[in-house]
Design an enzyme around this catalytic site. Structure first.
Site, PDB file in Angstrom:
ATOM      1  N   TYR A  44      -2.033 -30.030 -46.570  1.00 41.29           N
ATOM      2  CA  TYR A  44      -2.560 -30.208 -47.935  1.00 41.29           C
ATOM      3  C   TYR A  44      -2.430 -31.656 -48.408  1.00 41.29           C
ATOM      4  CZ  TYR A  44      -1.819 -25.088 -47.897  1.00 41.29           C
ATOM      5  OH  TYR A  44      -1.797 -23.747 -47.572  1.00 41.29           O
ATOM      6  N   HIS A 105       1.696 -22.910 -39.274  1.00 41.30           N
ATOM      7  CA  HIS A 105       0.534 -22.656 -40.136  1.00 41.30           C
ATOM      8  C   HIS A 105      -0.477 -21.706 -39.493  1.00 41.30           C
ATOM      9  CE1 HIS A 105      -1.540 -24.773 -43.740  1.00 41.30           C
ATOM     10  NE2 HIS A 105      -2.047 -23.591 -43.598  1.00 41.30           N
TER      11      HIS A 105
HETATM   12  N1  NAP Z   1      -1.622 -20.246 -44.754  1.00 38.09           N
HETATM   13  C1  NAP Z   1      -2.902 -20.489 -44.917  1.00 38.09           C
HETATM   14  O1  NAP Z   1      -3.677 -20.622 -43.945  1.00 38.09           O
HETATM   15  C2  NAP Z   1      -3.444 -20.629 -46.297  1.00 38.09           C
HETATM   16  C3  NAP Z   1      -4.829 -20.699 -46.509  1.00 38.09           C
HETATM   17  C4  NAP Z   1      -5.276 -20.805 -47.816  1.00 38.09           C
HETATM   18  C5  NAP Z   1      -4.366 -20.839 -48.878  1.00 38.09           C
HETATM   19  N2  NAP Z   1      -3.019 -20.821 -48.638  1.00 38.09           N
HETATM   20  C6  NAP Z   1      -2.017 -20.873 -49.735  1.00 38.09           C
HETATM   21  O2  NAP Z   1      -2.306 -19.867 -50.686  1.00 38.09           O
HETATM   22  C7  NAP Z   1      -2.514 -20.451 -51.964  1.00 38.09           C
HETATM   23  C8  NAP Z   1      -3.513 -19.644 -52.774  1.00 38.09           C
HETATM   24  O3  NAP Z   1      -4.734 -19.463 -52.082  1.00 38.09           O
HETATM   25  P1  NAP Z   1      -6.099 -20.210 -52.453  1.00 38.09           P
HETATM   26  O4  NAP Z   1      -5.785 -21.483 -53.112  1.00 38.09           O
HETATM   27  O5  NAP Z   1      -6.892 -20.250 -51.224  1.00 38.09           O
HETATM   28  O6  NAP Z   1      -6.872 -19.221 -53.413  1.00 38.09           O
HETATM   29  P2  NAP Z   1      -6.547 -18.318 -54.717  1.00 38.09           P
HETATM   30  O7  NAP Z   1      -5.178 -18.561 -55.221  1.00 38.09           O
HETATM   31  O8  NAP Z   1      -6.966 -16.934 -54.393  1.00 38.09           O
HETATM   32  O9  NAP Z   1      -7.633 -18.861 -55.746  1.00 38.09           O
HETATM   33  C9  NAP Z   1      -7.595 -20.150 -56.274  1.00 38.09           C
HETATM   34  C10 NAP Z   1      -8.847 -20.333 -57.142  1.00 38.09           C
HETATM   35  O10 NAP Z   1      -8.793 -19.467 -58.264  1.00 38.09           O
HETATM   36  C11 NAP Z   1      -8.870 -20.244 -59.463  1.00 38.09           C
HETATM   37  N3  NAP Z   1      -7.996 -19.600 -60.463  1.00 38.09           N
HETATM   38  C12 NAP Z   1      -6.640 -19.605 -60.475  1.00 38.09           C
HETATM   39  N4  NAP Z   1      -6.176 -18.876 -61.493  1.00 38.09           N
HETATM   40  C13 NAP Z   1      -7.255 -18.394 -62.152  1.00 38.09           C
HETATM   41  C14 NAP Z   1      -7.413 -17.577 -63.295  1.00 38.09           C
HETATM   42  N5  NAP Z   1      -6.358 -17.092 -63.959  1.00 38.09           N
HETATM   43  N6  NAP Z   1      -8.664 -17.282 -63.703  1.00 38.09           N
HETATM   44  C15 NAP Z   1      -9.735 -17.762 -63.030  1.00 38.09           C
HETATM   45  N7  NAP Z   1      -9.661 -18.542 -61.940  1.00 38.09           N
HETATM   46  C16 NAP Z   1      -8.413 -18.862 -61.493  1.00 38.09           C
HETATM   47  C17 NAP Z   1      -8.438 -21.640 -59.099  1.00 38.09           C
HETATM   48  O11 NAP Z   1      -9.058 -22.610 -59.932  1.00 38.09           O
HETATM   49  P3  NAP Z   1      -8.180 -23.582 -60.920  1.00 38.09           P
HETATM   50  O12 NAP Z   1      -7.290 -24.406 -60.044  1.00 38.09           O
HETATM   51  O13 NAP Z   1      -9.248 -24.384 -61.583  1.00 38.09           O
HETATM   52  O14 NAP Z   1      -7.422 -22.673 -61.849  1.00 38.09           O
HETATM   53  C18 NAP Z   1      -8.960 -21.752 -57.675  1.00 38.09           C
HETATM   54  O15 NAP Z   1     -10.334 -22.093 -57.675  1.00 38.09           O
HETATM   55  C19 NAP Z   1      -2.993 -21.871 -51.612  1.00 38.09           C
HETATM   56  O16 NAP Z   1      -2.921 -22.778 -52.691  1.00 38.09           O
HETATM   57  C20 NAP Z   1      -2.046 -22.204 -50.481  1.00 38.09           C
HETATM   58  O17 NAP Z   1      -0.758 -22.528 -50.986  1.00 38.09           O
HETATM   59  C21 NAP Z   1      -2.553 -20.702 -47.361  1.00 38.09           C
END
Ligand code: NAP
Length: 270
Positions: A44, A105
């Site tokens: 990241y 990862h």
């Molecule tokens: N291990 C892996 O391979 C892997 C892969 C992907 C992700 N991850 C981890 O998992 C975490 C979460 O997953 P993700 O970032 O992919 O997706 P997520 O948490 O499912 O969704 C994030 C999205 O939702 C929006 N959002 C957040 N809260 C909201 C709300 N209350 N209402 C409306 N929209 C909202 C965010 O926009 P805003 O920021 O504008 O609020 C962003 O666009 C990542 O940050 C990372 O730490 C790990």
């Protein structure tokens, strides 16, 4: 409680896809709102911003490092020495002397590389560089390899988990071995906020759709790490411990599974 006897907060902030200043602001907002768990990764490119936000928070709040839970992840699977060097470099960027949790990862690289990477993590834990060690995006076969080899098992497997991607086979394999599930993309990246089932349940409980999705994950026993760069959404996402979905809501959400890939999908790689 993780299988190594340590505890992990069931709610954390994910910081994927954030710029440096955004990350600093989001982590400060989260820590200031008593969210103690942050999920970053070498990939990241914001470990330094997470570390700086934590250091400033500790200095201003007078709280101790031991009250916070910081996860990072290894980007490249390339063998024993490389893994230890990359972990030390991540700690250096974050300005930390240990991560609470350090994850591989992905399973990419094949069985021989995976074995060496995991051997390095086990030794890193003994050295105190990581209090707990786990994996991410590991499928049933990758977990089976570890069980068959008789090695120390990961405390968590962080995979994409939301009603449209339930990975029931991986969840069952983890649960059979006491490996906790950590849900990445617990909000399905916002791709399904128009789904009528989700909209109906949110209206029924007078909560927002993100909160309903997070309750679904929590009630399945998953650790949830929603990402938001918005301080207001960081706070509202964490405000999910004062209501519950009923069995009917859970069953309706469970029925939405459609193998929706929101990012990458490597659980079946060689
Ligand atoms: N291990 C892996 O391979 C892997 C892969 C992907 C992700 N991850 C981890 O998992 C975490 C979460 O997953 P993700 O970032 O992919 O997706 P997520 O948490 O499912 O969704 C994030 C999205 O939702 C929006 N959002 C957040 N809260 C909201 C709300 N209350 N209402 C409306 N929209 C909202 C965010 O926009 P805003 O920021 O504008 O609020 C962003 O666009 C990542 O940050 C990372 O730490 C790990």
């Amino acid at each position: 409680m993780m299988r190594d006897g340590r505890t992990i907060p069931q709610f954390g902030l994910g910081v994927y896809d954030m710029s440096g200043p955004e990350t600093y602001g989001a982590v400060r907002a989260a820590l200031g709102a008593s969210i103690t768990h942050v999920d970053t990764a070498e990939w990241y490119y914001n470990e330094a911003d997470v570390g700086r936000a934590l250091a400033d928070h500790l200095a201003e709040s007078g709280t101790a490092r031991s009250e916070y839970f910081i996860t990072s992840k290894l980007m490249h699977n390339r063998g024993y020495e490389g893994t230890l060097a990359d972990l030390r470099a991540s700690l250096g960027r974050a300005g930390l002397d240990y991560f609470n949790l350090y994850l591989v990862h992905s399973p990419i690289g094949g069985p021989a590389i995976r074995r060496e990477v995991w051997r390095a993590l086990v030794d890193a834990k003994k050295e105190g560089l990581a209090a707990s060690i786990g994996v991410s995006n590991f499928g049933v076969r990758h977990l089976g390899e570890m069980v068959a080899a008789g090695v120390e098992l990961p405390v968590v497997n962080q995979i994409d988990l939301h009603p449209w991607m339930r990975h029931e086979d991986i969840v069952a394999a983890c649960e059979a071995h006491g490996i906790l599930l950590e849900a990445w993309a617990p909000l399905a990246r916002g791709l399904k906020f128009d789904d009528p089932v989700l909209v109906g349940i949110a209206q029924k409980h007078k909560r927002d759709k993100a909160q309903v999705l997070l309750r679904w994950g929590l009630q399945h026993g998953f650790i949830v790490i929603p990402k938001s760069a918005s301080p207001a959404r960081i706070v509202s996402n964490a405000n999910v411990f004062d209501f519950a979905l009923d069995d009917e809501d859970m069953a309706a959400l469970d029925a939405l599974d459609e193998y929706l890939v929101t990012d990458w999908d490597v659980v079946d790689v060689e």
